[in-house]
Scaffold this motif. Structure first.
Motif, PDB file in Angstrom:
ATOM      1  N   SER A  67       0.854  -1.190   0.000  1.00 50.43           N
ATOM      2  CA  SER A  67       0.000   0.000   0.000  1.00 50.43           C
ATOM      3  C   SER A  67       0.887   1.236   0.000  1.00 50.43           C
ATOM      4  N   LEU A  68       0.678   2.120  -0.973  1.00 48.69           N
ATOM      5  CA  LEU A  68       1.560   3.277  -1.155  1.00 48.69           C
ATOM      6  C   LEU A  68       0.741   4.503  -1.535  1.00 48.69           C
ATOM      7  N   PRO A  69       1.234   5.695  -1.183  1.00 49.19           N
ATOM      8  CA  PRO A  69       0.603   6.919  -1.686  1.00 49.19           C
ATOM      9  C   PRO A  69       0.719   6.982  -3.209  1.00 49.19           C
ATOM     10  N   ALA A  70      -0.210   7.664  -3.843  1.00 47.66           N
ATOM     11  CA  ALA A  70      -0.178   7.796  -5.301  1.00 47.66           C
ATOM     12  C   ALA A  70       1.151   8.395  -5.735  1.00 47.66           C
ATOM     13  N   GLY A  71       1.702   7.845  -6.816  1.00 50.61           N
ATOM     14  CA  GLY A  71       2.983   8.334  -7.294  1.00 50.61           C
ATOM     15  C   GLY A  71       3.659   7.306  -8.184  1.00 50.61           C
ATOM     16  N   THR A  72       4.950   7.559  -8.493  1.00 50.76           N
ATOM     17  CA  THR A  72       5.726   6.656  -9.340  1.00 50.76           C
ATOM     18  C   THR A  72       6.861   6.062  -8.517  1.00 50.76           C
ATOM     19  N   TYR A  73       7.064   4.745  -8.630  1.00 50.28           N
ATOM     20  CA  TYR A  73       7.991   4.057  -7.739  1.00 50.28           C
ATOM     21  C   TYR A  73       8.918   3.119  -8.495  1.00 50.28           C
ATOM     22  N   THR A  74       9.995   2.727  -7.793  1.00 48.39           N
ATOM     23  CA  THR A  74      10.939   1.715  -8.262  1.00 48.39           C
ATOM     24  C   THR A  74      11.005   0.612  -7.211  1.00 48.39           C
ATOM     25  N   LEU A  75      10.880  -0.645  -7.647  1.00 49.00           N
ATOM     26  CA  LEU A  75      10.937  -1.787  -6.744  1.00 49.00           C
ATOM     27  C   LEU A  75      12.238  -2.555  -6.948  1.00 49.00           C
ATOM     28  N   LEU A  76      12.777  -3.095  -5.852  1.00 51.10           N
ATOM     29  CA  LEU A  76      13.911  -4.002  -5.896  1.00 51.10           C
ATOM     30  C   LEU A  76      13.453  -5.345  -5.341  1.00 51.10           C
ATOM     31  N   VAL A  77      13.594  -6.397  -6.143  1.00 53.01           N
ATOM     32  CA  VAL A  77      13.134  -7.723  -5.745  1.00 53.01           C
ATOM     33  C   VAL A  77      14.350  -8.612  -5.499  1.00 53.01           C
ATOM     34  N   ASN A  84      19.117 -10.273  -8.291  1.00 51.72           N
ATOM     35  CA  ASN A  84      18.198  -9.213  -7.911  1.00 51.72           C
ATOM     36  C   ASN A  84      17.653  -8.523  -9.162  1.00 51.72           C
ATOM     37  N   LYS A  85      16.456  -7.963  -9.034  1.00 50.46           N
ATOM     38  CA  LYS A  85      15.864  -7.254 -10.174  1.00 50.46           C
ATOM     39  C   LYS A  85      15.280  -5.937  -9.698  1.00 50.46           C
ATOM     40  N   GLN A  86      15.595  -4.883 -10.452  1.00 54.09           N
ATOM     41  CA  GLN A  86      15.081  -3.551 -10.154  1.00 54.09           C
ATOM     42  C   GLN A  86      14.131  -3.129 -11.268  1.00 54.09           C
ATOM     43  N   ILE A  87      12.888  -2.779 -10.889  1.00 47.40           N
ATOM     44  CA  ILE A  87      11.873  -2.393 -11.872  1.00 47.40           C
ATOM     45  C   ILE A  87      11.459  -0.957 -11.596  1.00 47.40           C
ATOM     46  N   SER A  88      11.581  -0.124 -12.600  1.00 46.97           N
ATOM     47  CA  SER A  88      11.288   1.305 -12.434  1.00 46.97           C
ATOM     48  C   SER A  88      10.027   1.688 -13.194  1.00 46.97           C
ATOM     49  N   GLY A  89       9.547   2.889 -12.921  1.00 49.86           N
ATOM     50  CA  GLY A  89       8.420   3.452 -13.669  1.00 49.86           C
ATOM     51  C   GLY A  89       7.077   2.839 -13.326  1.00 49.86           C
ATOM     52  N   ILE A  90       6.900   2.442 -12.058  1.00 43.95           N
ATOM     53  CA  ILE A  90       5.631   1.817 -11.648  1.00 43.95           C
ATOM     54  C   ILE A  90       4.695   2.907 -11.151  1.00 43.95           C
TER      55      ILE A  90
END
Length: 922
Positions: A67-77, A84-90
């Motif tokens: 659960s996150l505030p509205a916005g654009t995020y990057t995740l690291l899995v 490891n995988k980094q996904i941007s522009g979410i």
């Protein structure tokens, strides 16, 4: 029981009190983390938000939720042993859930430092879909909830029409690769589904609402962890439990049929409760009605028989209505609650469905043997259903309770006129036939993750099926030669055209199973070992009564005069109380039966990886099957089956390129007799003009399956494939015409050997390679060409020594064109289907095989999303071509009218249907 009910209602109330949206500024990211090569869920993987260091761990199904505030995020899995995988522009929007599935690759053993693979939201969405399509161990085809959302489909049967190799009969039964439904298996939420039909092995897929389906997969080859009783395909439906977000969805639909709507509609009497799927009890056999033994032993005298007959419902009136539009309503509710800060979640989904329809067929032709008849059929149908699914996910554990219930009420009035050459009479035949069917299935499941990605799953399931014919009433009037008084009723004996049938079927199924999987090293490669056991118990009881009034003599003028009374008076209480009728009961000892079935099975399998490209999933399933069916006829032996089946299978996959697979598989499976096929009891089917009876000597079918396939995935959600398959059947179960007597018997038997082989082509491709403007246009088609032969030295009536298998179509064509526009707000979908001519019943002594003719079916569906995509209008046009459904003798018989290469047995049209529906999600 009351305590459990209270807990369920309390949970539902608490969840329903939650707000309909997350809040004004909060959204969610959720998805699944899985292995790139095998598709296995990764339990306990860490998902970190780079912007605020907030994180979550995946549960036992590899799922995460943030659960996150509205916005654009990057995740690291992250996950031990994987890169490891980094996904941007979410992008996260307020009050919405962004779905992001992620695939991870094995860490290189030669790497000395941490490697982070970078990706974008769009790239990873495509990658995860590729992995999902490619990584199934078996040859399979499927459809996900995302695809279902974009389609106008309302039920599982409509969704299945989009799956390669699947064809839907009667808008509810599935056929895979042209094989009859007896060779397919249905599963719901991990356990096998019972047959919803009393006289065949078939499941009615129209009872499952489409918007509650998480995914559907059809496995065309076997793996050890699947039930072994199939040859065409195993259809697996998984319903949702924890929704992505809170919702309330309402759907309302109205339908018009060119044969029926706003036209004259005839029916027997109608009760208010009929519109809710339940008979009010007025049609039931009275509880104090004389027993079968008392009637057949002569212990019931004429006065007692008259009293008993007078207690039966006397209403034989035929009522005239104007047919109203078909109606459908559905309400769905989803609630989800995050508990604590550890990612624990509690969710529930509820649904109620209601459908009412009327179907008229006014010009059905029957022209074979001694019969030249015209049928008018009027069917009133109501279907009600409910679904209640609960789930609680905590840590590496997940508990689900899933419940589904459906009830159908089909009340048909038939009026038949025509000439019977064998009697020399013109006939007016009437049948009032109500069938009530219900299905309940409850499944309790626990999934528990352990260290190292090990997983234990246990399942307990209970199913109940009922099928009731509370009062099937048939009466025939005949115009005899030189009879000046006109038509008279055939009521001087109790027979197939003058009787009342009361029948009840009840079946219970109890299932328990445990599955365990754990990673292992095999030849220094990461592999997965799986093992499990299953135990299932079925019990069924079928109780029919075949009875009615008989005029004691045809020589008494007063009694004879009764036979000329009209239908609404001839069985009235006033007529019965005159005392001319006797009570007859012709229920045979073989008609009722009880059955008990035990199935115990265990399996072990390995999912091996050999290098970067090769994979082998292999193992053994062992099934112990015990069946005992008892007809109450002391002169008929019990039907007994005591089988021990060893069912090996191997599925080899080689990744030719990152977008292409080559597959080769072998498996051994079985097909077992359905209970009704084993009962020697005889049932007269007035629509087929034939008796249907079983064979207690039937044996299980042993099947060897070989498949080869090349598949290419050119883009997201796209596929091109070519497959070849071969199947060898020992003791195939088929039905044939036993036509030595005046009334044909349809019976079941085992053939010595049968073989089926064929090729299958599939294409699902966007047309952007033609023009960039066609990127939202998708064409999809699959074509199966199949050859089947039955050879049996004990059958001397096989033309040329062989014939095709019963129910096996020589070809199946599915094609469609999907167009989306205005950012997916407008959807246009055209579907075409054609199934080749197939044998309905095999050749008898006097007459050749009965075939069902091919017909072209064209459906068009339009969807328009409105009100910020919360509302949607759908217009469905079904069977636009409205071609005849025909059954015929294929061979040229000069004494019969010929059509489609043979004499027509039955021919009718069901009309074209148009349905307009509107749905809104709050």
């Amino acid at each position: 029981m009351k305590k459990n009910t209270f807990l369920i209602l309390t949970t539902a109330f608490i969840l329903s009190m939650q707000s309909l949206v997350f809040g004004q500024t909060t959204g969610k990211i959720s998805g699944k983390i899985s292995d790139k090569k095998t598709g296995e869920a990764l339990i306990g993987a860490t998902v970190l938000v780079q912007e605020n260091n907030k994180g979550a761990a995946t549960n036992v199904n590899g799922e995460y939720n943030l659960s996150l505030p509205a916005g654009t995020y990057t995740l690291l899995v992250k996950y031990v042993g994987y890169q490891n995988k980094q996904i941007s522009g979410i992008q996260v929007s307020a009050a919405k859930t962004t779905t992001l599935d992620v695939i991870l690759e094995d860490a290189s053993s030669k790497s000395l430092k941490e490697v982070v693979i970078k990706s974008t939201f769009g790239q990873e969405s495509v990658n995860s879909l590729y992995a999902q399509q490619k990584n199934n161990a078996a040859v399979s085809d499927g459809i996900t909830s995302e695809t279902i959302k974009r389609s106008p489909d309302k039920s599982a049967s409509e969704v299945l029409r989009r799956v390669s190799g699947a064809t839907i009969q009667d808008n509810k039964f599935v056929v895979v690769r042209g094989l009859s439904d007896r060779y397919n298996n249905a599963m719901l939420d991990g356990t096998s589904l019972p047959s919803t039909e009393p006289n065949r092995k078939a499941f009615s897929f129209d009872i499952v609402p489409a918007n509650l389906i998480d995914n559907i997969i059809i496995n065309k080859t076997a793996t050890p962890n699947l039930p072994g009783d199939f040859a065409g395909g195993t259809v697996q439906i998984v319903t949702k439990d924890i929704p992505d977000q809170n919702f309330i969805s309402v759907n309302v639909g109205l339908g018009y049929n060119t044969n029926t709507t706003f036209k004259d509609f005839k029916s027997g009497y109608r009760n208010l409760s009929d519109y809710f799927g339940f008979d009010d009890g007025s049609r039931k056999l009275p509880s104090n009605f004389p027993s079968l033994n008392r009637i057949q032993s002569g212990a019931v005298n004429r006065e007692q028989g008259t009293s008993a007959l007078s207690s039966l419902n006397p209403n034989f009136n035929v009522y005239n209505f104007t047919s109203l539009p078909n109606q459908s309503y559905q309400v769905s509710l989803g609630r989800v609650k995050d508990i604590g800060k550890n990612g624990n979640r509690l969710g529930a989904i509820f649904a109620l469905t209601y459908r009412n329809s009327q179907q008229t067929i006014t010009d059905a032709k029957i022209d074979f043997n001694a019969y030249q008849f015209t049928d008018s059929k009027y069917k009133f149908s109501t279907s009600v259903g409910g679904l209640a699914n609960f789930a609680y996910s905590y840590g590496k554990n997940r508990i689900t309770l899933k419940n589904i219930y459906n009830r159908t009420f089909d009340d048909q009035y038939l009026y038949r006129t025509g000439f019977n050459e064998s009697t020399g009479n013109y006939n007016r035949f009437t049948a009032f036939d109500l069938t009530e069917k219900s299905l309940y299935k409850g499944t309790l499941q626990g999934d528990h993750g352990f260290g190292g990605n090990s997983k234990l799953t246990w399942v307990g399931s209970y199913s109940n099926i009922t099928n009731t014919q509370p009062d099937q009433r048939k009466a025939n009037y005949a115009l005899k030669l030189n009879d000046p008084n006109g038509y008279s009723a055939d009521i001087f004996s109790l027979g197939k055209q003058n009787a009342r049938l009361f029948a009840d079927l009840n079946e219970n199924i109890y299932t328990a199973q445990i599955d365990y999987s754990t990673p292992v090293n095999f030849f220094k490669q990461k592999s997965t070992f799986k093992a499990g056991v299953l135990s299932q118990y079925r019990d069924r009881e079928y109780s029919p009564r075949f009875l009615g009034p008989v005029l004691g003599t045809s020589t008494d003028p007063a009694a004879l005069q009764i036979s000329y009374l009209p239908l609404n008076r001839i069985f009235s209480r006033n007529t019965i109380n005159q005392g001319f009728y006797t009570l007859a009961d012709q229920t045979l000892p073989a008609d009722p039966y009880t059955a008990k079935v035990y199935t115990n099975s265990g399996y072990a399998m390995l999912d091996n990886k050999f290098g970067e490209k090769a994979r082998l999933v292999w193992g053994l399933r062992v099934e112990k099957f015990n069946l005992r069916l008892v007809d109450k006829d002391i002169f008929i032996n019990d039907a007994l089956l005591d089988d021990l089946n060893f069912l090996p299978s191997a599925n080899f996959t080689y990744a030719v390129t990152p977008k292409a697979n080559f597959r080769l598989s072998y498996s051994r499976t079985v097909a077992r007799p359905e209970l009704r096929e084993l009962s020697e009891g005889s049932y007269y089917d007035y629509e087929l003009l034939a008796n249907v009876r079983g064979n207690h000597n039937l044996q299980s079918t042993q099947i060897h399956n070989v498949d080869v396939r090349y598949e290419f995935y050119p883009g997201s959600g796209q596929i091109m494939s070519v497959s070849g398959f071969y199947k060898n059947f020992k003791n195939a179960i088929e039905r044939t015409n036993d036509d030595k007597l005046s009334t044909t018997d349809i019976v079941y038997f085992n053939t010595a050997e049968a073989n089926t082989y064929g090729v299958e082509f599939e294409l699902r491709k966007t047309l952007d390679f033609i023009s960039g403007g066609l990127k939202n246009t998708t064409v999809y088609t699959n074509l199966a060409l199949i050859n089947s032969t039955v050879s049996d030295p004990n059958l001397n009536n096989l033309p040329g020594g062989s014939r095709p298998m019963v129910g096996q179509a020589p070809y199946v064509i599915n094609a469609g064109l999907l167009q989306t526009a205005y950012n997916n707000k407008l959807t246009i979908n055209a579907l075409y289907n054609r199934v080749g001519p197939r044998i309905f019943s095999a050749q008898g002594t006097q007459y050749p095989s009965i075939y069902e003719a091919s017909r072209d079916v064209l459906d068009v569906q339009l969807g328009l999303r409105v009100q910020k995509n919360k509302g949607e209008f759908k217009l469905n046009a079904s069977d636009l071509l409205n071609q005849n459904t025909s059954f015929y003798y294929k061979d040229d018989i000069s004494t019969y009218h010929l059509d489609t290469g043979g004499a027509i047995i039955n021919r009718y049209k069901t009309g074209t249907s148009f349905t307009l529906s509107y749905s809104y999600t709050f």
